[in-house]
Motif scaffolding. Sequence first.
Motif, short mmCIF file in Angstrom:
data_model
loop_
_atom_site.label_atom_id
_atom_site.label_comp_id
_atom_site.label_asym_id
_atom_site.label_seq_id
_atom_site.Cartn_x
_atom_site.Cartn_y
_atom_site.Cartn_z
N VAL A 157 88.08 -54.29 15.45
CA VAL A 157 87.99 -55.52 14.65
C VAL A 157 87.33 -55.24 13.29
CG1 VAL A 157 88.04 -57.06 16.65
CG2 VAL A 157 85.84 -56.34 15.76
N GLU A 158 86.40 -54.27 13.26
CA GLU A 158 85.73 -53.96 11.99
C GLU A 158 86.64 -53.21 11.02
OE1 GLU A 158 81.82 -52.27 12.49
OE2 GLU A 158 81.83 -51.40 10.47
N TRP A 159 87.49 -52.33 11.57
CA TRP A 159 88.26 -51.43 10.70
C TRP A 159 89.73 -51.82 10.54
CZ3 TRP A 159 85.97 -46.21 12.96
CH2 TRP A 159 84.66 -46.07 12.49
N ARG A 216 86.80 -51.98 21.00
CA ARG A 216 87.08 -53.32 20.45
C ARG A 216 86.28 -53.55 19.17
NH1 ARG A 216 85.85 -54.58 26.04
NH2 ARG A 216 87.79 -54.56 27.25
N SER A 217 85.01 -53.13 19.19
CA SER A 217 84.15 -53.36 18.01
C SER A 217 84.71 -52.67 16.77
CB SER A 217 82.74 -52.80 18.26
OG SER A 217 82.17 -53.40 19.38
N LEU A 218 85.09 -51.40 16.93
CA LEU A 218 85.59 -50.65 15.77
C LEU A 218 86.96 -51.18 15.35
CD1 LEU A 218 84.50 -47.03 16.74
CD2 LEU A 218 83.29 -48.72 15.35
N ARG A 239 82.45 -42.51 13.91
CA ARG A 239 81.78 -42.81 12.64
C ARG A 239 82.25 -41.85 11.54
NH1 ARG A 239 75.32 -42.41 12.45
NH2 ARG A 239 75.88 -40.25 12.95
N GLY A 285 85.78 -42.74 10.58
CA GLY A 285 85.77 -43.92 9.71
C GLY A 285 85.39 -43.54 8.29
N HIS A 299 91.02 -52.00 7.11
CA HIS A 299 91.17 -50.70 6.43
C HIS A 299 92.39 -49.93 6.94
CE1 HIS A 299 87.27 -51.28 4.59
NE2 HIS A 299 86.78 -51.58 5.78
#
Length: 251
Positions: A168-170, A164-166, A120, A123, A173
Amino acid sequence: MTRQIAIVTGAAAGFGRAIATRLASDGTDIVIFDIDAPGAHTTAEEVRAQGVTAEVVIGSVADPDDVRRAFAFVDDRFGGVDILINNAGVTGNRPTVDITDEEWRRTMSIDLDGVFYCSREAGRAMIGRRPGVIVNIGSIYSLVAAPERASYCASKAGVAMLTRSLAVEWAPHGIRVNCVAPGYADTAMMRELAAVGKIALEPLLRRTPQGRLTQMEDVAETVAFLCDPRSVHITGQVIAVDGGWTANGYI
Ligand SMILES: NC(=O)c1ccc[n+]([C@@H]2O[C@H](COP(=O)([O-])OP(=O)(O)OC[C@H]3O[C@@H](n4cnc5c(N)ncnc54)[C@H](O)[C@@H]3O)[C@@H](O)[C@H]2O)c1
């Protein structure tokens, strides 16, 4: 090219030290974030011997205040971070009915919460400022299960899904997130446990298609590749570095 900055958690020993030294050999400056001050300073000396800068931050990945302090230090000292290696971890090896609340929380807080807190902050430091790479150190137990390791297996499986979650989210960016899942490491402790009969080395080696344990360099090289621009299209992956152990469905 400007120098890259990597934070390596749990780099006072083991895989983390090998990863820090390997990234340093590519010219990356290293920040070691660990609870073990003497070990962290020994790693820092090894890193500096590669001709790069090494800094040490003492604190726990399981404490969000320590994590914020570590990233604030890196921002002040280097102006940002390019690479985060979430390596710090502990084992949890006990029959499930005997696991205390504290033991469960300890494994989950270091092995899973710690990866979340550090990612976090990474990010927050990277998004809108610079592209970045995160590599999480999972385990073969991110992928398959073993008895008497409920907290370790659950936390490491969580690390795989957080990866995997981070990812696809990032991805929009420019942040890539992958997980390296090592097999049983060839460490002094492993050899000692085998010598006193607490780990059956021979069947473990027989079950491993390549017939050997995982070396520090196997993992460090894979991490270095995932940090390198050559792997620019790889994100959200859990890559076992285990000599074929997880692929093997035979006896
Ligand atoms: N050794 C293996 O067989 C093996 C196999 C697969 C995966 N792994 C994983 O590799 C990673 C490194 O393991 P290792 O074998 O090098 O272990 P290790 O015990 O040699 O090193 C772990 C490091 O993490 C640090 N650490 C522990 N708690 C911390 C905390 N709360 N905050 C910050 N640092 C902390 C320790 O001080 C130490 O420097 C772990 O995530 C582990 O689960 C290890």
